[in-house]
Design an enzyme around this catalytic site. Structure first.
Site, PDB file in Angstrom:
ATOM      1  N   CYS A  30      11.306   1.858  14.111  1.00  0.00           N
ATOM      2  CA  CYS A  30      10.400   1.353  13.070  1.00  0.00           C
ATOM      3  C   CYS A  30       9.364   0.389  13.638  1.00  0.00           C
ATOM      4  O   CYS A  30       8.716  -0.341  12.909  1.00  0.00           O
ATOM      5  CB  CYS A  30      11.169   0.644  11.967  1.00  0.00           C
ATOM      6  SG  CYS A  30      11.954   1.753  10.809  1.00  0.00           S
ATOM      7  N   SER A  83      16.061   1.136  14.199  1.00  0.00           N
ATOM      8  CA  SER A  83      15.530   1.786  15.400  1.00  0.00           C
ATOM      9  C   SER A  83      14.349   2.676  15.010  1.00  0.00           C
ATOM     10  O   SER A  83      14.369   3.302  13.955  1.00  0.00           O
ATOM     11  CB  SER A  83      16.628   2.624  16.054  1.00  0.00           C
ATOM     12  OG  SER A  83      17.691   1.774  16.418  1.00  0.00           O
ATOM     13  N   ARG A 138      13.620   7.886  26.783  1.00  0.00           N
ATOM     14  CA  ARG A 138      13.552   6.432  26.983  1.00  0.00           C
ATOM     15  C   ARG A 138      12.839   6.036  28.272  1.00  0.00           C
ATOM     16  O   ARG A 138      12.817   6.787  29.235  1.00  0.00           O
ATOM     17  CB  ARG A 138      14.977   5.865  27.068  1.00  0.00           C
ATOM     18  CG  ARG A 138      15.813   6.066  25.815  1.00  0.00           C
ATOM     19  CD  ARG A 138      15.495   5.028  24.786  1.00  0.00           C
ATOM     20  NE  ARG A 138      16.134   5.279  23.500  1.00  0.00           N
ATOM     21  CZ  ARG A 138      16.290   4.340  22.572  1.00  0.00           C
ATOM     22  NH1 ARG A 138      15.868   3.105  22.789  1.00  0.00           N
ATOM     23  NH2 ARG A 138      16.839   4.632  21.405  1.00  0.00           N
ATOM     24  N   TYR A 163      24.710   8.525  28.658  1.00  0.00           N
ATOM     25  CA  TYR A 163      23.494   8.056  27.976  1.00  0.00           C
ATOM     26  C   TYR A 163      23.528   6.542  27.721  1.00  0.00           C
ATOM     27  O   TYR A 163      24.566   5.975  27.375  1.00  0.00           O
ATOM     28  CB  TYR A 163      23.295   8.799  26.642  1.00  0.00           C
ATOM     29  CG  TYR A 163      22.293   8.101  25.767  1.00  0.00           C
ATOM     30  CD1 TYR A 163      20.919   8.261  26.002  1.00  0.00           C
ATOM     31  CD2 TYR A 163      22.683   7.209  24.768  1.00  0.00           C
ATOM     32  CE1 TYR A 163      19.990   7.559  25.254  1.00  0.00           C
ATOM     33  CE2 TYR A 163      21.759   6.506  24.020  1.00  0.00           C
ATOM     34  CZ  TYR A 163      20.413   6.689  24.263  1.00  0.00           C
ATOM     35  OH  TYR A 163      19.486   5.977  23.529  1.00  0.00           O
ATOM     36  N   ARG A 173      10.943   1.340   6.864  1.00  0.00           N
ATOM     37  CA  ARG A 173       9.916   2.354   6.642  1.00  0.00           C
ATOM     38  C   ARG A 173      10.047   2.820   5.194  1.00  0.00           C
ATOM     39  O   ARG A 173      10.957   3.587   4.873  1.00  0.00           O
ATOM     40  CB  ARG A 173      10.206   3.485   7.620  1.00  0.00           C
ATOM     41  CG  ARG A 173       9.128   4.492   7.826  1.00  0.00           C
ATOM     42  CD  ARG A 173       9.573   5.507   8.872  1.00  0.00           C
ATOM     43  NE  ARG A 173       9.315   5.059  10.235  1.00  0.00           N
ATOM     44  CZ  ARG A 173       8.178   5.300  10.896  1.00  0.00           C
ATOM     45  NH1 ARG A 173       7.213   5.983  10.332  1.00  0.00           N
ATOM     46  NH2 ARG A 173       8.029   4.862  12.132  1.00  0.00           N
TER      47      ARG A 173
END
EC number: 4.1.1.32
Length: 622
Positions: free
Chosen positions: A288, A286, A405, A235, A436
């Site tokens: 946001c 990540s 992705r 990954y 957030r």
């Protein structure tokens, strides 16, 4: 430590592209030592050419690793083993002699600011994994540059991998190939070693033809030796070692030693109707909205946003005192779900060609699909989920993995900034932190000083889904949006940021905090976000220009009445959006205090403690 990589040339791998003789001596030694250790059948030295890329894609298509998406031009879909879908913090480690070089020693329990592993434990782990791990496979040698080749801010790496998916993705995400070796010569490089951990013949069948070894996955960083060693995962974040491993974890440590900053930040250029332009950098955790902000279409007439980068910024003060930033990457590795013509039209335009998608759903007419794509399907078109099953909108499971992705060339972005590859970088005049926060935190505020701004970064918190419980949402600490990416002790990192104020002639950027995600009591967002966020950037632009458009509050400067341009925007409750509640902020400060005291402990710089006390004091007087 693992045996220093190695002498003696007893490996039998056949070089099928390039030649070992043509490599710089240190690179050759690195390749030969690891060929001896990992025992690949072939060695392929990547040249970065279009032809090579085409051959890799054809080879992967043959092996069933990727399939062609016929609706688009040169776009491909990879589906991974469902056990290999994301970064794995618990298996991501940094190896230093002393634990305290990597993480502050917390008052209680485990550090949340990184994972340290001892040299002895790493040596055992390494020796249990790497010998013979590439048997039957090809070892690809990837020479790559983070940053425009030849930029004084750029750094070079060499990644050895047995995954063609990694090679193809690295060609998009970095500057890669022969030109890098020429630029490197006998210079220094970061050594990156990656294996999927599946020597041939296989002991058990692959899932989705995706090679990985989840039981033994380990992503290790050795900053003192300038090495990254990754095993068992194919990954992106674990295998494209130029990305988080090099550009943040190793680079943040280099930056501390060399006097610059490596940060989890987008870089954008914003131009006002008079044609005046400023560059801003912004750190959000990540998912946001970094990519959405970096590629925004402003709703304000006459304003223009252009993208330099959407994820990572390397920044250094130049001789004139300007903070210069480059995007070390060459592509975007974006989260697909939630990306649509409404939320990010420029991303949608970018990914129409030359893109590798991973773990999204596929439509029967050869297109891609995911949650929030907002595209109507033609009659009769069906959807196959990322798990390779037929999927219907009424199904409980999502059609695309939440961390699916797109990997796409930055040069294809319609609003890529003309200076995005400028070797000296672009001048940063404002830094934005954000997260957030459904309650309590106003839409925007400006820090009172550089020191206060560094405190604001340290105090960043953001709503995250409690993955373990899958119940409600929790607010997580994510200082500087770097919590998973610090390459060294966070207390020392804060001291490094604070030290920027003492640089001779430094023009320190203003620091802001934003929160697009505040909700009313019915759980509705108070701010429309997306292109309307340009209104907040307009206010920041004015503040950087010295406009008197702010009023002082206990937490920082917020826009004066009517200073935020809301023309043409109905139904925004400004009072609620900027409300600062004493009760909320008393709790917030306690929470920040507890976290810093527990996690950073004795490594917390005095200036940060002083900012915390001053904030407490101001709130108590509300």
């Amino acid at each position: 430590m693992p045996p220093q990589l190695h002498n003696g040339l007893d490996f039998s791998a056949k070089v099928i592209q390039g030649s070992l003789d043509s490599l710089p001596q240190a690179v050759r030694k690195f390749v030969e030592g690891n060929a001896q250790l990992c025992q690949p059948e072939y060695i392929h030295i990547c040249d970065g050419s279009e032809e090579e890329y085409g051959q890799l894609l054809a080879h992967m298509q043959e092996e069933g690793v990727i399939r062609k998406l016929k609706k688009y031009d040169n776009c491909w879909l990879a589906l991974t083993d469902p056990r290999d879908v994301a970064r794995i913090e618990s298996k991501t480690v940094i190896i230093t002699q002393e634990q305290r070089d990597t993480v502050p020693i917390p008052k209680t329990g485990l550090s949340q600011l990184g994972r340290w592993m001892s040299e002895e434990d790493f040596e055992k782990a390494f020796n249990a994994r790497f010998p013979g791990c590439m048997k039957g496979r090809t070892m690809y040698v990837i020479p790559f540059s983070m940053g425009p080749l030849g930029s004084p801010l750029a750094k070079i790496g060499i990644e050895l991998t047995d995954s063609p998916y990694v090679v193809a993705s690295m060609r998009i995400m970095t500057r890669m190939g022969i030109s890098v070796l020429e630029a490197l010569g006998d210079g220094e490089f970061i050594k990156c070693l990656h294996s999927v951990g599946c020597p041939l013949p296989l002991k058990k069948p692959l899932v989705n033809n995706w090679a990985c070894n989840p039981e033994l996955t380990l992503i290790a960083h050795l900053p003192d030796r300038r090495e990254i060693i990754s095993f068992g995962s194919g990954y992106g974040g674990n295998s494209l070692l130029g990305k988080k491993c090099f550009a943040l974890r190793i680079a943040s440590r280099l930056a501390k030693e060399e006097g610059w900053l490596a940060e989890h930040m987008l870089i954008l250029g914003i131009t006002n109707p008079e044609g005046k332009k400023k560059y801003l950098a912004a750190a959000f955790p990540s998912a946001c909205g970094k990519t959405n902000l970096a590629m925004m279409n402003p709703s304000l007439p006459g304003w223009k946003v252009e993208c330099v980068g959407d994820d990572i910024a390397w920044m250094k003060f130049d001789a004139q005192g300007n903070l210069r930033a480059i995007n070390p990457e060459n592509g975007f590795f974006g989260v697909a779900p939630g990306t649509s013509v409404k939320t990010n039209p420029n991303a949608i335009k970018t990914i129409q060609k030359n893109t590798i998608f991973t773990n999204v759903a596929e439509t029967s007419d050869g297109g891609v699909y995911w949650e929030g794509i907002d595209e109507p399907l033609a009659p009769g078109v069906t959807i196959t989920s990322w798990k390779n099953k037929e999927w219907r909108p009424q199904d409980a499971e999502p059609c695309a993995h939440p961390n699916s992705r797109f990997c796409t060339p930055a040069s294809q972005c319609p609003i890529i900034d003309p200076a995005w590859e400028s070797p000296e970088g672009v001048p940063i005049e404002g830094i934005i932190f954000g997260g957030r926060r459904p309650e309590g935190v106003p839409l925007v505020y400006e820090a009172l000083s550089w020191q206060h701004g560094v405190f604001v970064g340290a105090a960043m918190r953001s709503e995250a889904t409690a993955a373990a419980e899958h119940k409600g949402k929790i607010i997580m600490h994510d200082p500087f949006a770097m919590r998973p990416f610090f390459g060294y002790n966070f207390g020392k990192y804060l001291a490094h940021w604070l030290s920027m104020a003492h640089r001779p002639a430094a023009k320190l950027p203003k620091i802001f905090h934003v929160n697009w995600f505040r909700k009313d009591k019915d759980g509705k967002f108070l701010w429309p976000g997306f292109g309307e966020n340009s209104r907040v950037l307009e206010w920041m632009f004015g503040r950087i220009e010295g406009e008197d458009s702010a009023k002082l509050t206990p937490i920082g400067y917020i826009p004066k009445e009517n200073a935020l341009n809301l023309k043409g925007l109905g139904g925004v409750n400004v009072e609620e959006l900027f409300g600062i509640s004493k009760e909320f902020w008393e709790k917030e400060v306690e929470e920040i205090d507890r976290y810093l005291e527990d996690q950073v402990n004795t490594d917390l710089p005095y200036e940060i403690e002083r900012e915390l006390r001053a904030l407490k004091q101001r709130i108590s007087q509300m």
